[in-house]
Design an enzyme around this catalytic site. Structure first.
Site, PDB file in Angstrom:
ATOM      1  CG  ASP A  29      -2.108   0.952   1.067  1.00 31.22           C
ATOM      2  OD1 ASP A  29      -3.115   0.370   0.976  1.00 31.22           O
ATOM      3  OD2 ASP A  29      -1.947   2.172   1.039  1.00 31.22           O
ATOM      4  CG  HIS A  99      -8.713  -3.220  -2.548  1.00 34.15           C
ATOM      5  ND1 HIS A  99      -9.403  -2.392  -3.406  1.00 34.15           N
ATOM      6  CD2 HIS A  99      -8.324  -2.570  -1.445  1.00 34.15           C
ATOM      7  CE1 HIS A  99      -9.722  -1.309  -2.646  1.00 34.15           C
ATOM      8  NE2 HIS A  99      -9.175  -1.427  -1.393  1.00 34.15           N
TER       9      HIS A  99
HETATM   10  P1  5GP Z   1      -9.996   1.130   0.097  1.00 35.88           P
HETATM   11  O1  5GP Z   1     -10.054   2.542   0.965  1.00 35.88           O
HETATM   12  O2  5GP Z   1     -10.447   1.353  -1.279  1.00 35.88           O
HETATM   13  O3  5GP Z   1     -10.275  -0.165   0.786  1.00 35.88           O
HETATM   14  O4  5GP Z   1      -8.319   1.074  -0.103  1.00 35.88           O
HETATM   15  C1  5GP Z   1      -7.381   1.665  -1.068  1.00 35.88           C
HETATM   16  C2  5GP Z   1      -6.053   1.507  -0.713  1.00 35.88           C
HETATM   17  O5  5GP Z   1      -5.287   1.839  -1.753  1.00 35.88           O
HETATM   18  C3  5GP Z   1      -5.423   2.643   0.404  1.00 35.88           C
HETATM   19  O6  5GP Z   1      -5.120   1.933   1.436  1.00 35.88           O
HETATM   20  C4  5GP Z   1      -4.642   3.454  -0.288  1.00 35.88           C
HETATM   21  O7  5GP Z   1      -3.647   3.874   0.495  1.00 35.88           O
HETATM   22  C5  5GP Z   1      -4.376   2.516  -1.608  1.00 35.88           C
HETATM   23  N1  5GP Z   1      -3.919   3.254  -2.777  1.00 35.88           N
HETATM   24  C6  5GP Z   1      -4.360   4.382  -3.538  1.00 35.88           C
HETATM   25  N2  5GP Z   1      -3.636   4.461  -4.701  1.00 35.88           N
HETATM   26  C7  5GP Z   1      -2.537   3.941  -4.610  1.00 35.88           C
HETATM   27  C8  5GP Z   1      -1.790   3.583  -5.585  1.00 35.88           C
HETATM   28  O8  5GP Z   1      -1.342   4.430  -6.438  1.00 35.88           O
HETATM   29  N3  5GP Z   1      -0.721   2.822  -5.384  1.00 35.88           N
HETATM   30  C9  5GP Z   1      -0.653   2.091  -4.074  1.00 35.88           C
HETATM   31  N4  5GP Z   1       0.391   1.138  -3.871  1.00 35.88           N
HETATM   32  N5  5GP Z   1      -1.610   2.068  -3.254  1.00 35.88           N
HETATM   33  C10 5GP Z   1      -2.655   2.916  -3.317  1.00 35.88           C
END
Ligand code: 5GP
Ligand code: ZN
Length: 113
Positions: A29, A99
């Site tokens: 992340d 994810h």
């Molecule tokens: P959600 O909030 O949708 O469950 O999780 C999305 C996750 O993706 C977050 O923890 C955020 O930090 C991560 N994330 C967002 N954009 C990117 C990116 O461009 N690269 C990586 N490696 N992680 C990302």
């Protein structure tokens, strides 16, 4: 605009990919919330877990197998770790390509915030 996680899977966008196979990709992340914070995604674009179909059942099982492998490889399996999948805005989902988060390396709190 194209999905950011599809772009990572296609290696059009840089990420620290730590595992890949025919069905899935795992990468760290960008904004880690624990010493280990890795995301496991299906290569197939599925927006949320509500969009899963019967035909995806094997794929979902596979994502959990990959999570277990990463937990063992990163040395957090025995200590303990947490798997999270957010679904839709109130859960905190911000990227609409489903994810699995794997968190570990510190004591987790319960109930989650
Ligand atoms: P959600 O909030 O949708 O469950 O999780 C999305 C996750 O993706 C977050 O923890 C955020 O930090 C991560 N994330 C967002 N954009 C990117 C990116 O461009 N690269 C990586 N490696 N992680 C990302
Ligand atoms: Zn996608």
């Amino acid at each position: 605009m194209e999905c950011i996680f599809c772009r990572i899977a296609q290696r059009k966008q840089l990420a620290k990919i730590i595992y890949e196979d025919d069905l899935s990709v795992a990468f760290d992340d960008i904004n880690p919330q624990a010493p280990v914070h890795t995301l496991i995604i299906p290569k197939k674009h599925i927006s949320t877990n509500l969009d899963l179909r019967e035909e995806d059942n094997v794929l979902i099982g596979h994502l959990f197998q990959v999570a277990n492998k990463i937990a063992r490889d990163k040395g957090i399996a025995e200590r303990g770790f947490r798997l999270v999948m957010n679904c839709n805005p109130e859960s905190g989902q911000t990227i609409f390509h489903m994810h699995l988060h794997i968190f570990g390396g510190r004591r987790m709190h319960w109930p989650p915030g």
